[in-house]
Design a protein around this motif. Structure first.
Motif, PDB file in Angstrom:
ATOM      1  N   UNK A 114      15.480   0.476 -15.409  1.00  0.00           N
ATOM      2  CA  UNK A 114      14.651  -0.853 -15.001  1.00  0.00           C
ATOM      3  C   UNK A 114      14.948  -2.113 -15.637  1.00  0.00           C
ATOM      4  N   UNK A 115      15.272  -3.254 -14.706  1.00  0.00           N
ATOM      5  CA  UNK A 115      15.663  -4.444 -15.316  1.00  0.00           C
ATOM      6  C   UNK A 115      14.284  -5.414 -15.594  1.00  0.00           C
ATOM      7  N   UNK A 116      14.695  -6.689 -16.089  1.00  0.00           N
ATOM      8  CA  UNK A 116      13.700  -7.548 -16.299  1.00  0.00           C
ATOM      9  C   UNK A 116      12.981  -8.159 -14.895  1.00  0.00           C
ATOM     10  N   UNK A 117      11.864  -8.523 -14.810  1.00  0.00           N
ATOM     11  CA  UNK A 117      11.249  -9.114 -13.597  1.00  0.00           C
ATOM     12  C   UNK A 117      11.880 -10.645 -13.679  1.00  0.00           C
ATOM     13  N   UNK A 118      11.929 -10.956 -12.387  1.00  0.00           N
ATOM     14  CA  UNK A 118      12.503 -12.427 -12.092  1.00  0.00           C
ATOM     15  C   UNK A 118      11.668 -13.062 -11.016  1.00  0.00           C
ATOM     16  N   UNK A 119      11.201 -14.249 -11.136  1.00  0.00           N
ATOM     17  CA  UNK A 119      10.428 -14.920 -10.417  1.00  0.00           C
ATOM     18  C   UNK A 119      10.930 -14.819  -8.884  1.00  0.00           C
ATOM     19  N   UNK A 120      12.479 -14.922  -8.569  1.00  0.00           N
ATOM     20  CA  UNK A 120      13.071 -14.720  -7.188  1.00  0.00           C
ATOM     21  C   UNK A 120      12.457 -13.404  -6.384  1.00  0.00           C
ATOM     22  N   UNK A 128      15.341   0.434   4.335  1.00  0.00           N
ATOM     23  CA  UNK A 128      14.899   1.913   3.680  1.00  0.00           C
ATOM     24  C   UNK A 128      15.821   3.107   3.901  1.00  0.00           C
ATOM     25  N   UNK A 129      16.830   2.688   5.382  1.00  0.00           N
ATOM     26  CA  UNK A 129      17.942   3.704   5.188  1.00  0.00           C
ATOM     27  C   UNK A 129      18.855   3.846   4.052  1.00  0.00           C
ATOM     28  N   UNK A 130      18.765   2.838   3.279  1.00  0.00           N
ATOM     29  CA  UNK A 130      19.477   2.609   2.139  1.00  0.00           C
ATOM     30  C   UNK A 130      18.762   3.001   0.767  1.00  0.00           C
ATOM     31  N   UNK A 131      17.460   2.625   0.653  1.00  0.00           N
ATOM     32  CA  UNK A 131      16.680   2.816  -0.146  1.00  0.00           C
ATOM     33  C   UNK A 131      16.117   4.513  -0.459  1.00  0.00           C
ATOM     34  N   UNK A 132      16.026   5.205   0.583  1.00  0.00           N
ATOM     35  CA  UNK A 132      15.283   6.396   0.318  1.00  0.00           C
ATOM     36  C   UNK A 132      16.599   7.214  -0.036  1.00  0.00           C
ATOM     37  N   UNK A 133      17.887   7.245   0.732  1.00  0.00           N
ATOM     38  CA  UNK A 133      19.083   8.013   0.019  1.00  0.00           C
ATOM     39  C   UNK A 133      19.373   7.723  -1.267  1.00  0.00           C
ATOM     40  N   UNK A 174       0.576  -1.149   0.077  1.00  0.00           N
ATOM     41  CA  UNK A 174      -0.025  -0.049  -0.043  1.00  0.00           C
ATOM     42  C   UNK A 174       0.836   1.361   0.256  1.00  0.00           C
ATOM     43  N   UNK A 175       1.895   1.290   0.857  1.00  0.00           N
ATOM     44  CA  UNK A 175       2.779   2.558   0.949  1.00  0.00           C
ATOM     45  C   UNK A 175       3.483   2.439  -0.253  1.00  0.00           C
ATOM     46  N   UNK A 176       3.922   1.459  -0.909  1.00  0.00           N
ATOM     47  CA  UNK A 176       4.821   1.701  -1.832  1.00  0.00           C
ATOM     48  C   UNK A 176       4.389   1.838  -3.167  1.00  0.00           C
ATOM     49  N   UNK A 177       2.836   2.274  -3.431  1.00  0.00           N
ATOM     50  CA  UNK A 177       2.189   2.298  -4.380  1.00  0.00           C
ATOM     51  C   UNK A 177       2.995   3.305  -5.401  1.00  0.00           C
ATOM     52  N   UNK A 178       3.331   4.325  -4.777  1.00  0.00           N
ATOM     53  CA  UNK A 178       3.769   5.276  -5.681  1.00  0.00           C
ATOM     54  C   UNK A 178       5.221   4.811  -6.483  1.00  0.00           C
ATOM     55  N   UNK A 179       5.910   4.414  -5.627  1.00  0.00           N
ATOM     56  CA  UNK A 179       7.257   3.904  -6.121  1.00  0.00           C
ATOM     57  C   UNK A 179       6.992   2.902  -7.034  1.00  0.00           C
ATOM     58  N   UNK A 180       8.089   2.746  -7.658  1.00  0.00           N
ATOM     59  CA  UNK A 180       8.112   1.616  -8.510  1.00  0.00           C
ATOM     60  C   UNK A 180       8.364   0.162  -7.816  1.00  0.00           C
ATOM     61  N   UNK A 181       8.199  -1.076  -8.241  1.00  0.00           N
ATOM     62  CA  UNK A 181       8.182  -2.181  -7.569  1.00  0.00           C
ATOM     63  C   UNK A 181       9.557  -2.744  -7.203  1.00  0.00           C
ATOM     64  N   UNK A 182      10.506  -1.891  -7.728  1.00  0.00           N
ATOM     65  CA  UNK A 182      11.835  -2.529  -7.331  1.00  0.00           C
ATOM     66  C   UNK A 182      12.282  -2.739  -5.973  1.00  0.00           C
ATOM     67  N   UNK A 242       8.918  -8.684  -9.259  1.00  0.00           N
ATOM     68  CA  UNK A 242       9.443  -7.156  -9.716  1.00  0.00           C
ATOM     69  C   UNK A 242      10.407  -7.070 -10.198  1.00  0.00           C
ATOM     70  N   UNK A 243      10.631  -6.158 -11.125  1.00  0.00           N
ATOM     71  CA  UNK A 243      11.941  -5.993 -11.646  1.00  0.00           C
ATOM     72  C   UNK A 243      12.950  -5.357 -10.996  1.00  0.00           C
ATOM     73  N   UNK A 244      14.349  -5.535 -11.177  1.00  0.00           N
ATOM     74  CA  UNK A 244      15.085  -4.675 -10.341  1.00  0.00           C
ATOM     75  C   UNK A 244      15.394  -3.355 -10.914  1.00  0.00           C
ATOM     76  N   UNK A 245      15.945  -2.423 -10.108  1.00  0.00           N
ATOM     77  CA  UNK A 245      16.096  -1.140 -10.493  1.00  0.00           C
ATOM     78  C   UNK A 245      17.819  -0.976 -10.299  1.00  0.00           C
ATOM     79  N   UNK A 246      18.459  -0.771 -11.549  1.00  0.00           N
ATOM     80  CA  UNK A 246      19.846  -0.683 -11.576  1.00  0.00           C
ATOM     81  C   UNK A 246      20.183   0.802 -11.470  1.00  0.00           C
ATOM     82  N   UNK A 247      21.330   0.981 -10.534  1.00  0.00           N
ATOM     83  CA  UNK A 247      21.919   2.321 -10.382  1.00  0.00           C
ATOM     84  C   UNK A 247      23.014   2.523 -11.170  1.00  0.00           C
ATOM     85  N   UNK A 248      23.346   3.599 -11.803  1.00  0.00           N
ATOM     86  CA  UNK A 248      24.805   3.961 -12.088  1.00  0.00           C
ATOM     87  C   UNK A 248      25.065   5.317 -11.771  1.00  0.00           C
ATOM     88  N   UNK A 249      26.327   5.418 -11.629  1.00  0.00           N
ATOM     89  CA  UNK A 249      26.761   6.849 -11.087  1.00  0.00           C
ATOM     90  C   UNK A 249      26.747   7.698 -12.246  1.00  0.00           C
TER      91      UNK A 249
END
Lengths: 842, 109
Positions: free
Chosen positions: B61-67, B42-47, A13-21, B71-78
């Protein structure tokens, strides 16, 4: 392996806005942990993570909301600027509606909160019988005798008195008296002096700020003395803040009750004289009815002539229970709400009409991914924005209009009164609510547009079946119905009021001076009258206990020959003299006038009016025995019925007799024919100064007193006039907007018609025709509404005009003409336009 | 140039280190490894998101995996800007820490 469900849901619910990653990451870590540390530990970790991320999400969500709001604000401002006329119309309508609403609510709060500021207000009651005033001994009698009655306080007005401080004497019209515990029962703020001891000593008085300034300037009055009527001294023991406007306790000087012995020596023991208000404070939890039942018979016990039982009336009800006050308040609150409704309806109509222009913007937003709820939110916030801006403007309008408003309603509101949180916050909430309510429909409508049709340029309503929006017509009907009803009411109330004022009361009230009957004048009555009538310009003069416009004295203890003993008549009376009938131009239909001025106590001669004679049931009452308060005498004459009460009341039986002890006024009939008025008044002043030196000469006019009776109604007329004007104005604003919209829609059609040879008149007729039906329907609604309203209002009047047809026809005509004018003016522009330009826009 | 907070600095460094494999979970694991503490995701995610917003990182954005439960992964690059900021901050840190080890030893004695 699935993460714990509750936590997962929460996160979803909370993460609705963010994408699913984020969720994906968490799940991955969860699985790892479950592999390495076991499912239990993984579950615990997951739950903790979910909780820990809450604040982050909250912060993000707020951030986004603020960003979106800023964006909506920018969009809204852009939209307003693009369409200035519409925005101005919309805001004007809302501003006026809100301003009217604010003013009325201010007034209503004042009325409803009358005397509410006293700490003990809820437990204070006034003792009443068939009259409001009670005998002097009642107060002290009640005090201390009943456990339910904690305190009893008497309150009385003194006639205008001369107050002297050694410099020039001044007349004080606000000298009242009250028992010493007055300030513990009623709450007044003391600026100087000790409230507990203020009225402890006899002959002590408390001044209001205004009085203190008047008599003492900037000096501290406490401890100083004042001379009353050049006869006795009083000592100032305190100064209170001026009583607020919404209180029945308006005074300049409040003195300890025993001062009364100098004016009415028998007040402590005489149970027959009803002159004083008596208030009691009841103990907690005691009901007024029970106490009322206990004390009901006290007065009749002490004076068998008086039979009407005592009752207790709550202090807080007194003001609103006055003649029609409660209907007044409800009426105006309803009118305020109606005006607000008209403004809100206006807003809805104008906004939906303008929606066509936003069509493209909406389409783009939808294509860019805006969901319906977001769009609705955008338009809703626009509506609230407009409404709050209108609120601020309305406040400014109110401040500007406040002086005129005060003059019309007879109150003293200051801009500072508006700013008090108790006042402003509810109003702000109301404004926001209006915005929300009026904005809902347009928001829903606009957010439901379909993008495909819009972008193709089909027009905003292609693909929507509700394009015709009958609701818009309904709203116009509502607006005009309300406004027309207001006009009908105004017309009728205005008529009725002039009728009342022009009514022939049977009294010759023109050119009659009213002077206070000061003691030295009463003492030397004969000489005074002789001297007066000797002067040129003065026709006659009489002493009386009250003005013929509103007699306020009532007597029981009446009896006549052959009266049914079960009857306990209570009649109005005037203490007069032998010149009364002549001065006021009243005619005797039977019998004769008083011969000489012996008090009725010695020579009991009574004159009654026709109504009284009818009540007696005797065709020829002259000569019949008649008794009042134990004085046995006869009826010597019957006077033709005249109106001595406001025309709200039917004529009642009236008694005239001689009683110099209660003379309050001197009525002087002058005839300015041939003599300029100021000269005649000067002569009267001369005679006055001869007989009452040292007393300032003050006078009034009788016809002005009659005017005063209907001040309330006149005020109503003025207020209704303003509100009808307001209502019609706002409605016309709305009509302008709608007409413009319709014209805009039909530009192409008009162009084609012109080419095909239609005349401007024909086109105008077609457009006007669209609005004709709603206006007619609204009148059909307004007629019965107005009729019902008028009938209800008229119930308060014994004498009234019949409700004529023209009261309905005129407003209908007016609203029709106004509507047609407004619409035509708008469409004229399109009609005269070159058709080529209209058709070019593909 | 702007001063990064410790956490932001660590995150940027981790992204650099992880190269093409830099996504939420791996960055998280790296930070846990570096700090040895039980950091909140979340202390990592939000920053992380903040850094993207401010332009230090870019996300793909990456491809979704069943694992990952679909949900797909979000890749970060500097980004270039992120690199510049990192360089600056490193310079400041190095300058600040020069000779501090000796001071700490002396203070502990």
């Amino acid at each position: 392996m699935r993460p714990p469900r509750l936590a997962a849901c929460l996160l979803k619910i909370m993460a609705r806005r963010a994408d699913g990653s984020y969720l994906g990451d968490l799940e991955e870590i969860y699985r790892l942990k479950a592999e390495y540390l076991g499912p239990a530990a993984a579950d615990r970790w997951f739950r903790r993570e979910a909780l820990r991320s809450l604040p982050g999400f909250a912060r993000e969500s707020i951030r986004w909301r603020i960003i979106m709001l800023k964006h909506y604000l920018k969009t809204a401002l852009r939209a307003f600027r693009r369409d200035k006329t519409f925005t101005v119309l919309n805001m004007a309508g809302l501003t006026l509606g809100l301003a009217g609403f604010i003013l009325i609510m201010l007034w209503a709060r004042d009325e409803v909160g009358w005397d509410r500021f006293h700490r003990n207000a809820a437990s204070i009651h006034r003792v009443e019988s068939n009259v409001v005033t009670q005998p002097g001994p009642l107060g002290p009698f009640l005090k201390g005798r009943y456990p339910e009655i904690l305190d009893a306080v008497r309150y009385s007005w003194l006639p205008p008195l001369v107050i002297d401080r050694g410099n020039e004497p001044l007349q004080e019209n606000g000298f009242v008296l009250a028992d010493s515990s007055f300030f513990s029962m009623f709450s007044f703020t003391f600026l100087a002096g000790d409230p507990a001891a203020a009225l402890a000593e006899p002959d002590s008085v408390v001044l209001t700020e205004a009085a203190a300034r008047r008599y003492f300037g900037n000096e501290d009055p406490v401890g100083k003395g004042l001379t009353v009527e050049h006869k006795f001294d009083v000592r100032v023991t305190g100064v209170v803040r001026n009583p607020p406007g919404n209180s029945d306790f308006q005074f300049g000087i409040l003195g300890e009750f025993r001062i009364l012995r100098r004016f009415q020596p028998r007040y402590e023991t005489h149970w027959g004289n009803h002159q004083y208000l008596t208030f009691v404070r009841l103990a907690e939890g005691v009901s007024a009815e029970t106490v009322g039942a206990k004390i009901a018979h006290i007065v009749s016990d002490h004076d068998s002539e008086q039979t009407s039982p005592l009752t207790l009336v709550p202090l807080l009800k007194i003001h609103l229970d006055r003649d029609g006050a409660r209907t007044d308040v409800s009426t105006f609150v309803i009118v305020a709400l109606l005006i607000l409704a008209v403004a809100a309806v206006n807003f809805i109509n104008l906004t939906t009409a303008r929606s066509a222009r936003r069509a493209r913007e909406i389409a783009v937003r939808q294509v860019s991914g805006a969901r319906r709820r977001q769009l609705a939110g955008q338009f809703l916030s626009e509506a609230v924005l407009v409404s709050l801006a209108a609120f601020v403007l309305a406040l400014i309008v109110v401040v500007l209009v406040l002086p005129t408003f005060n003059a019309v309603v007879g109150k003293t509101f200051r801009p500072a009164d508006l700013v008090r949180p108790a006042v402003i916050l509810p109003l702000l909430a109301a404004a926001a609510a209006i915005g929300l309510i009026s904005g809902t429909y347009p928001a829903l409508l606009l957010s439901a547009f379909r993008p495909a049709g819009l972008l193709k340029g089909d027009g905003p309503n292609a693909g929507r079946t509700a394009g015709k929006a009958p609701i818009r017509k309904i709203l116009v009907v509502v607006q005009f119905a309300i406004s027309t009803t207001l006009i009908i009411s105004t017309l009728f109330i205005g008529r009725q009021t002039s009728y009342l004022r022009g009514f022939d009361t049977g009294v010759h009230k023109e050119n009659v001076l009213v002077l206070p009957a000061k003691e030295p004048l009463v003492k030397s009555r004969e000489a005074f009258l002789a001297a007066l009538t000797g002067r040129p310009g003065v026709v006659n003069a009489t002493f009386a206990s009250g003005l013929p416009s509103s007699v306020a004295n009532v007597a029981d203890g009446i009896g006549w020959e052959g009266m049914d003993p079960a009857l306990k008549p209570t009649w109005d009376f005037v203490a007069a003299d032998d010149r009364y009938l002549d001065t006021l131009g009243l005619t005797l239909v039977q019998g004769r006038n008083f011969s000489g001025n012996a008090p009725a106590k010695d020579v009991p001669a009574f004159i009654i009016n026709e109504k009284a004679a009818a009540r007696m049931g005797i065709p020829n009452p002259v000569g019949k025995r008649f008794s009042l308060w134990g004085w046995n005498g006869t009826v010597i004459g019957v006077v033709k019925d005249f109106h001595f009460q406001p025309l709200r009341e039917d004529i009642r039986p009236l008694l005239l007799f001689v009683m110099p002890g209660i003379y309050q006024q001197i009525l002087v009939k002058i005839s300015p024919a041939g003599e300029p008025l100021p000269a005649v008044i000067d002569r009267v002043r001369e005679v006055w100064n001869r007989f009452a030196p040292g007393t300032p000469f003050e006078y009034g006019f009788l016809d002005a007193a009659y005017e005063d009776l209907y001040r309330g109604e006149q005020r109503m007329v003025r207020e209704f006039k303003s509100f009808s004007f307001l209502g019609i104005f706002i409605s016309c604003l709305g009509l302008i907007g709608l007409a413009a919209y319709v014209t805009e829609q039909k530009r192409r059609e008009i162009g084609i018609r012109k080419i095909l040879g239609a005349s401007p008149a024909g086109i105008l007729r077609q457009i006007n025709g669209k609005f004709l039906v709603p206006i007619l329907v609204s009148n059909l609604i307004a007629w019965p509404a107005g009729f019902v309203f008028m009938k209800t209002w008229l119930r308060g009047f014994a004498f009234h005009l019949p409700i004529g047809c023209d009261v309905f026809l005129i407003p209908t005509a007016v609203s029709l003409i106004l509507a047609l004018l407004t619409v035509s003016l708008q469409s004229l522009k399109a009609v005269r336009e070159n058709p080529a330009r209209a058709l070019k826009y593909e | 140039m702007e001063m990064l907070s410790k956490l932001e600095e660590l995150v940027l460094i981790s992204v650099l280190k992880l190269g093409p494999e830099a996504y939420g979970t791996s960055i998280y694991a790296e930070i846990v490894r570096l700090t040895g503490r039980d950091v909140t995701v979340s202390n990592v995610y939000f920053p992380l998101e903040r850094l993207v917003r401010r332009g230090h990182l870019s996300a793909v954005h990456g491809e979704p995996t069943p694992r990952r439960g679909g949900m797909g992964k979000r890749y970060y690059r500097i980004t270039k800007y992120g690199l510049a900021v990192l360089r600056e901050n490193r310079a400041v840190s190095l300058a600040a820490w020069r000779g501090v080890a000796a001071l700490i030893k002396a203070a502990e004695a």
